[in-house]
Write an enzyme that holds these catalytic residues in place. Structure first.
Site, PDB file in Angstrom:
ATOM      1  CB  SER A 216      42.558  39.780  32.609  1.00 32.53           C
ATOM      2  OG  SER A 216      42.941  41.000  31.987  1.00 32.53           O
TER       3      SER A 216
ATOM      4  CE1 TYR B 120      43.258  39.364  27.724  1.00 35.88           C
ATOM      5  CE2 TYR B 120      44.132  37.140  27.586  1.00 35.88           C
ATOM      6  CZ  TYR B 120      44.028  38.345  28.246  1.00 35.88           C
ATOM      7  OH  TYR B 120      44.677  38.542  29.433  1.00 35.88           O
TER       8      TYR B 120
ATOM      9  CE  LYS C 220      43.277  35.733  30.955  1.00 32.69           C
ATOM     10  NZ  LYS C 220      43.862  34.732  31.884  1.00 32.69           N
TER      11      LYS C 220
HETATM   12  C1  RM4 Z   1      45.633  41.789  29.931  1.00 34.74           C
HETATM   13  C2  RM4 Z   1      45.488  43.259  29.562  1.00 34.74           C
HETATM   14  C3  RM4 Z   1      46.840  43.815  29.210  1.00 34.74           C
HETATM   15  C4  RM4 Z   1      47.497  42.974  28.118  1.00 34.74           C
HETATM   16  C5  RM4 Z   1      47.464  41.495  28.488  1.00 34.74           C
HETATM   17  C6  RM4 Z   1      47.961  40.620  27.361  1.00 34.74           C
HETATM   18  O1  RM4 Z   1      44.416  41.221  30.228  1.00 34.74           O
HETATM   19  O2  RM4 Z   1      44.637  43.366  28.434  1.00 34.74           O
HETATM   20  O3  RM4 Z   1      46.723  45.162  28.790  1.00 34.74           O
HETATM   21  O4  RM4 Z   1      48.838  43.416  27.959  1.00 34.74           O
HETATM   22  O5  RM4 Z   1      46.164  41.099  28.810  1.00 34.74           O
END
Ligand code: RM4
Length: 253
Positions: A143, A156, A160
């Site tokens: 991500s 989170y 990632k």
């Molecule tokens: C991604 C990023 C996005 C979020 C998703 C859940 O890594 O942070 O902005 O919407 O995660």
């Protein structure tokens, strides 16, 4: 046909980015194996869509955070489809929560699914590819959050970043077997993972304002990059990461 007669496997493939990548792999000539936490009945639409492309489709319901799910998934893939060529670790969760009062169970579940689950799956896929002796390609869905932070994502973003780093180290460990390991780094993509978060219209518009291409991503925006990294066209690419974020990361002002 970028993946002609290859076997393509993906976790979290019943919806979102996983579903889009699975369908594109089938369009590009691959037989497709999917695992997800949902029931087979819930996954049936994507399985039918894969078969409509004239390709075989198999499904395993399972929780990637349990190590045995990886073993079971590789077993289904080899038994039903005869082998494995491209493996995508995509399954992930992001239960948005403030940092200071984040419950331990939220942290352990997020790490369990996003990082430990990725590790178990990538390790099992790599062992199968080594047994086959014909190389392969592994892609992890990391991500933009591997590179930047989020106040409600402290549990989170480290997962990632860990997935991104796992692909770098796996690339080094597996190059000798002809197995390539790369990650894609999606930006803000409209999927179930952030449906509640982006229901806040003010936040959604603020996110769009940061994106040079002027829109949030959709799962189909990740399908091509994932299939490309799994295809022979990416034959000299390993240990790399590909931002798929509409330009968000580079946009300071
Ligand atoms: C991604 C990023 C996005 C979020 C998703 C859940 O890594 O942070 O902005 O919407 O995660």
């Amino acid at each position: 046909m970028l993946l002609n007669n290859r076997v393509f496997a993906i976790t979290g493939g019943a919806s979102g980015i996983g579903r889009a990548a699975a369908l594109e792999a089938a369009r590009q000539g691959a037989d497709v194996a999917i695992t997800d936490i949902v029931t087979r009945e819930a996954a049936e639409p994507v399985l039918e869509a894969i078969k409509a492309c004239g390709r075989r489709a198999v499904y395993l319901q399972g929780d990637v955070s349990a190590p045995e799910t990886a073993t079971r998934f590789i077993g289904v893939i080899t038994e039903k489809l005869g082998g494995l060529d491209v493996f995508v670790s995509n399954a992930g969760i992001c239960p948005f929560h403030a940092f200071l009062d984040l419950p331990p169970e939220t942290l352990t579940k997020t790490v369990g699914v996003n990082l430990l689950g990725a590790y178990f799956m990538v390790q099992a896929a790599a062992n199968q590819m080594v047994r086959q002796g014909r190389g392969g390609a592994i892609i992890a869905v990391s991500s933009i959050s591997a590179l930047v932070g989020g106040a409600y994502q402290t549990h989170y973003t480290p997962t990632k970043a860990g997935v991104h780093s796992l692909m770098q180290s796996s690339a080094v460990a597996l190059g000798q077997y002809g197995i390539r390991c790369n990650s894609v780094l999606p930006g803000t993509i409209r999927t179930a993972i952030n449906e509640d978060d982006l229901s806040n219209e003010g936040k959604a518009q603020a996110m769009v304002g940061r994106i040079p291409l002027g829109r949030l991503g959709v799962p189909e925006d990740l399908a091509g990059p994932i299939v490309f990294l799994g295809s022979p066209m990416a034959g000299y690419i390993t240990g790399a990461s590909l931002l798929v974020d509409g330009g968000c990361f580079v946009n300071l002002q």
